[in-house]
Design a protein around this motif. Sequence first.
Motif, PDB file in Angstrom:
ATOM      1  N   THR A  28      32.153   6.665   0.846  1.00 51.80           N
ATOM      2  CA  THR A  28      32.027   5.937  -0.413  1.00 51.80           C
ATOM      3  C   THR A  28      33.044   6.400  -1.445  1.00 51.80           C
ATOM      4  O   THR A  28      33.595   5.590  -2.183  1.00 51.80           O
ATOM      5  N   LYS A  57      31.897   8.562  -9.435  1.00 49.57           N
ATOM      6  CA  LYS A  57      31.858   7.109  -9.241  1.00 49.57           C
ATOM      7  C   LYS A  57      30.971   6.748  -8.053  1.00 49.57           C
ATOM      8  O   LYS A  57      30.156   5.829  -8.133  1.00 49.57           O
ATOM      9  N   ALA A  58      31.100   7.485  -6.957  1.00 46.42           N
ATOM     10  CA  ALA A  58      30.270   7.222  -5.777  1.00 46.42           C
ATOM     11  C   ALA A  58      28.797   7.513  -6.081  1.00 46.42           C
ATOM     12  O   ALA A  58      27.915   6.722  -5.740  1.00 46.42           O
ATOM     13  N   ARG A  60      27.233   7.416  -8.818  1.00 48.53           N
ATOM     14  CA  ARG A  60      26.653   6.452  -9.764  1.00 48.53           C
ATOM     15  C   ARG A  60      26.128   5.201  -9.066  1.00 48.53           C
ATOM     16  O   ARG A  60      25.374   4.437  -9.656  1.00 48.53           O
ATOM     17  N   GLU A  61      26.479   5.006  -7.813  1.00 46.13           N
ATOM     18  CA  GLU A  61      25.868   3.917  -7.034  1.00 46.13           C
ATOM     19  C   GLU A  61      24.401   4.237  -6.762  1.00 46.13           C
ATOM     20  O   GLU A  61      23.599   3.341  -6.559  1.00 46.13           O
ATOM     21  N   PRO A  64      22.999   5.790 -11.862  1.00 49.18           N
ATOM     22  CA  PRO A  64      24.004   5.439 -12.870  1.00 49.18           C
ATOM     23  C   PRO A  64      24.125   6.442 -14.024  1.00 49.18           C
ATOM     24  O   PRO A  64      25.113   6.432 -14.747  1.00 49.18           O
TER      25      PRO A  64
END
Length: 74
Positions: A28, A57-58, A60-61, A64
């Motif tokens: 991811t 960033k990954a 936060r999937e 968040p």
Amino acid sequence: MSGLGKPRSKLGKWMDRRGIKQDWLIKTGGLSKGTVTSACNDESYIPSGTVMQKIIKALREVDPSVKATDFWEI
């Protein structure tokens, strides 16, 4: 310590609590296995800004609200 008795960093413990595998973060986040292994197992490891951004960033999937300061003193 978790699972196999390996030491874990704050990031590693966070992932363990959520059942997230390191392979997921590798794919991811577009990161190398060595980088993810260091980030999850070595408490003294502080990734570069670019790597940190990819990890957050990954993650936060999944959550968040996660921040880099949840894992590293920056």
